[in-house]
Design an enzyme around this catalytic site. Structure first.
Site, mmCIF file in Angstrom:
data_model
loop_
_atom_site.group_PDB
_atom_site.id
_atom_site.type_symbol
_atom_site.label_atom_id
_atom_site.label_comp_id
_atom_site.label_asym_id
_atom_site.label_seq_id
_atom_site.Cartn_x
_atom_site.Cartn_y
_atom_site.Cartn_z
ATOM 1 N N LYS A 293 0.986 8.792 -23.172
ATOM 2 C CA LYS A 293 1.496 9.165 -24.496
ATOM 3 C C LYS A 293 2.993 8.839 -24.547
ATOM 4 C CE LYS A 293 -2.446 11.667 -24.152
ATOM 5 N NZ LYS A 293 -3.296 11.636 -22.970
ATOM 6 N N TYR B 160 0.835 -1.204 0.000
ATOM 7 C CA TYR B 160 0.000 0.000 0.000
ATOM 8 C C TYR B 160 0.868 1.252 0.000
ATOM 9 C CZ TYR B 160 -3.752 3.252 0.833
ATOM 10 O OH TYR B 160 -4.625 4.289 0.686
ATOM 11 N N ARG C 11 -11.542 17.275 -33.626
ATOM 12 C CA ARG C 11 -10.865 18.274 -32.806
ATOM 13 C C ARG C 11 -11.227 19.638 -33.385
ATOM 14 N NH1 ARG C 11 -8.739 15.880 -28.005
ATOM 15 N NH2 ARG C 11 -10.950 16.213 -27.881
ATOM 16 N N PHE D 268 -17.705 16.394 -26.068
ATOM 17 C CA PHE D 268 -17.310 15.572 -27.201
ATOM 18 C C PHE D 268 -17.226 14.088 -26.880
ATOM 19 C CE2 PHE D 268 -12.983 14.968 -25.689
ATOM 20 C CZ PHE D 268 -12.838 16.039 -24.826
ATOM 21 N N PHE E 77 -6.085 22.716 -23.812
ATOM 22 C CA PHE E 77 -6.422 21.314 -23.990
ATOM 23 C C PHE E 77 -7.669 21.050 -23.158
ATOM 24 C CE2 PHE E 77 -6.545 16.790 -23.173
ATOM 25 C CZ PHE E 77 -6.643 16.370 -24.484
ATOM 26 N N THR E 78 -8.521 20.148 -23.656
ATOM 27 C CA THR E 78 -9.859 19.963 -23.074
ATOM 28 C C THR E 78 -9.833 19.751 -21.558
ATOM 29 O OG1 THR E 78 -9.664 17.631 -23.691
ATOM 30 C CG2 THR E 78 -10.849 19.063 -25.217
ATOM 31 N N ASP F 289 2.926 21.260 -19.495
ATOM 32 C CA ASP F 289 2.215 20.022 -19.757
ATOM 33 C C ASP F 289 3.200 19.222 -20.607
ATOM 34 O OD1 ASP F 289 0.830 17.894 -20.767
ATOM 35 O OD2 ASP F 289 -1.054 18.976 -21.002
HETATM 36 N N1 F0G Z 1 -2.615 17.061 -21.710
HETATM 37 C C1 F0G Z 1 -2.565 16.765 -23.014
HETATM 38 C C2 F0G Z 1 -1.746 17.602 -23.928
HETATM 39 C C3 F0G Z 1 -3.287 15.676 -23.500
HETATM 40 O O1 F0G Z 1 -3.234 15.387 -24.797
HETATM 41 C C4 F0G Z 1 -4.053 14.901 -22.599
HETATM 42 C C5 F0G Z 1 -4.847 13.779 -23.069
HETATM 43 C C6 F0G Z 1 -4.060 15.265 -21.256
HETATM 44 C C7 F0G Z 1 -3.326 16.346 -20.841
HETATM 45 C C8 F0G Z 1 -4.882 14.510 -20.251
HETATM 46 O O2 F0G Z 1 -4.306 13.298 -19.984
HETATM 47 O O3 F0G Z 1 -5.977 11.619 -20.780
HETATM 48 O O4 F0G Z 1 -4.117 10.985 -19.233
HETATM 49 O O5 F0G Z 1 -5.993 12.363 -18.431
HETATM 50 N N2 F0G Z 1 -5.082 13.578 -24.260
HETATM 51 C C9 F0G Z 1 -5.813 12.468 -24.846
HETATM 52 C C10 F0G Z 1 -5.904 12.671 -26.322
HETATM 53 C C11 F0G Z 1 -7.118 12.199 -24.189
HETATM 54 O O6 F0G Z 1 -6.577 11.856 -26.962
HETATM 55 O O7 F0G Z 1 -5.316 13.611 -26.856
HETATM 56 P P1 F0G Z 1 -5.155 12.001 -19.579
#
Ligand code: F0G
Length: 479
Positions: free
Chosen positions: A259, A73, A383, A450, A125-126, A216
């Protein structure tokens, strides 16, 4: 070994069969999914270019690492492996694992943003913007103008415009700027890098005014590769050296390990500031899990520590970007309008130019993702306006300059022949583009719409049909 070819520096040890579907099956599947590729079942997909997130192939070493998972843990040995790797390759002092990138964004936003603060960043970013807003902040885009122009071939379209940044600071006062949110290889701009000179310049500008800078670093290694290729003085530097230099200008980072770190799940927050780290660890315990596992199993931490090091292998990154550029160049040669320069993690089709007869309010990029899927079973992602969402103040749809379809290439998964199939399908759909119609919402979720939105065609169903001449030569997905 040839130094010209980007050929992969690995061979394949295990394969995962793909299911072929018929066109009729795909038409039924996309209708059932409300014309949203996120809602398709993966078994109905032939080549999955939805995302590079968590979809890469782990190496034999990473799989072996899973067996070394220490599922204690607290204080798992795998946590210390990850901490060592992040300290060595990123150079930050404190490492807090999270279940994925947005977990780290949540912690950073909650700790650093006071309600009413501004958060300037190089394009949104979303999930990043979502967490900034959830913490009461307001995102302001300070990316260079070139990033909003799909045709502009500027080599560093991820750069921050220092004048835009200074204008935000002047307007609100440095005390109201939570931090500069600096994304590497900017996803929504088409996988476009920042230059080292720009990172140095804007970090200095911020630090002189007491504003921290958080990267990021989700696709930082891809960014490093472009710096090495394009920025004077970096051709002979290793990716490792470039990454360390980049991080050295900043105060910490959030990372989605799914990624560049080559894992199926995981992320982390890394910071230098002791007080901030302590606060973030407290929140981590509440939202993610104890600060030495952050919602992950010990084995996941181990796989991420190994993947992080693998991502910095020069031949690995050359093959990764080489494959993306192979597909991009094929599309350019076929006259398909794509975002230029070709990006790091995918090829982005300019749907506004691809489907000029569909007005923006009928979401041409969303419609194109559905048409591509029906044609060949290739799954891509919108996108554009659907991803951006509505203006929180007016409630109106925002129509960004970039109305794109992302063909995202998972790392180490598909072959050159798969890229050929994708290019053939995009060309075939392009020939039939006039028969594609726009979409409207039948269900629109309030948050990050989305992911789960549903649509219907604005006119009666008119999906493109392929003439025999344009059908894939082997009809590979029509079995
Ligand atoms: N920052 C960037 C630049 C990203 O592309 C993503 C995720 C995140 C943060 C969030 O990370 O998904 O691990 O919580 N991008 C994915 C995409 C979802 O399809 O581009 P996460």
């Amino acid at each position: 070994m040839s130094h010209q070819s980007w050929a992969e520096p690995f061979k394949i040890k295990m394969v995962e069969p793909l299911r072929m579907t018929t066109r009729a099956e795909r038409e039924a599947a996309i209708a059932e999914a409300g014309f949203n590729t996120f809602l398709l079942r993966s078994t109905d997909v032939y080549i999955d270019l939805l995302t590079d997130s968590g979809t890469g192939a782990m190496s034999d070493r990473q799989w072996a690492g899973l067996m070394l998972g220490d599922e204690s843990y607290a204080g798992s040995v795998n946590y210390y492996h990850l901490e060592d790797a992040v300290r060595e390759y990123f150079g930050y002092k404190h490492v807090i694992p999270t279940h994925q990138g947005r977990g780290a964004e949540h912690l950073l936003s909650q700790v650093c943003i006071n309600p009413g603060d501004m958060v300037p960043g190089n394009m949104y970013f979303t999930t990043t913007k979502f967490h900034q807003q959830l913490a009461g902040g307001q995102f302001v885009d300070v990316i260079v103008d070139e990033a909003h122009d799909p045709e502009n071939e500027y080599p560093f379209k991820g750069n921050v415009d220092p004048e835009k940044l200074q204008a935000v600071i002047d307007e609100h006062g440095s005390g109201r700027i939570a931090y500069l949110s600096l994304e590497t290889n900017v996803n929504m701009a088409g996988g476009q890098p920042c230059s080292m000179a720009n990172i140095r310049c804007v970090s200095q500008l911020c630090h002189e005014q007491g504003i921290p800078v958080y990267l990021d670093a989700t696709r930082a290694v891809e960014n490093c590769y472009f710096i090495k290729q394009r920025e004077p003085g970096y051709a002979d530097r290793s990716l490792r050296e470039i990454l360390l230099e980049m991080c050295d200008f900043t105060d910490g980072c959030t990372v989605s390990g799914k990624k560049d770190c080559l894992v199926n799940i995981g992320g982390f927050l890394a910071v230098n500031d002791d007080k901030l780290a302590a606060q973030a660890r407290n929140l981590c315990v509440a939202f993610e899990g104890l600060h030495t596992y952050g919602g992950l199993a010990g084995r996941d931490l181990e796989a991420m520590a190994i993947g992080l090091v693998e991502s910095l292998d020069e031949n690995h990154m050359r093959a990764r970007i080489g494959q993306v550029h192979y597909l991009g160049q094929k599309l350019i040669d076929a006259g398909i309008p794509i975002v230029k320069p070709i990006g790091g993690h995918g090829v982005f089709i300019n749907a506004e130019r691809f489907l000029p007869h569909i007005p923006r309010e009928h979401f041409p990029a969303q419609a194109l993702t559905a048409a591509l899927y029906v044609d060949s079973g290739v799954r891509t992602m919108e996108r554009g306006a659907v991803s951006v969402g509505r203006d929180p103040k007016t409630g109106e749809n925002i129509y960004p300059n970039l109305e794109l379809v992302r063909l995202t290439i998972p790392q180490r998964v598909y072959t050159q022949a798969h890229m050929d199939v994708v290019a053939e399908s995009v060309s075939a759909v392009h020939l039939q583009r006039d028969s594609i119609s726009g979409l409207r919402f039948t269900y629109e979720p309030e948050l990050l719409r989305f992911f789960q939105a549903r649509f219907e065609s604005v006119i009666e169903k008119r999906v493109p049909t392929r003439s025999p001449e344009t059908a894939l030569s082997s009809s590979s997905s029509e079995k």
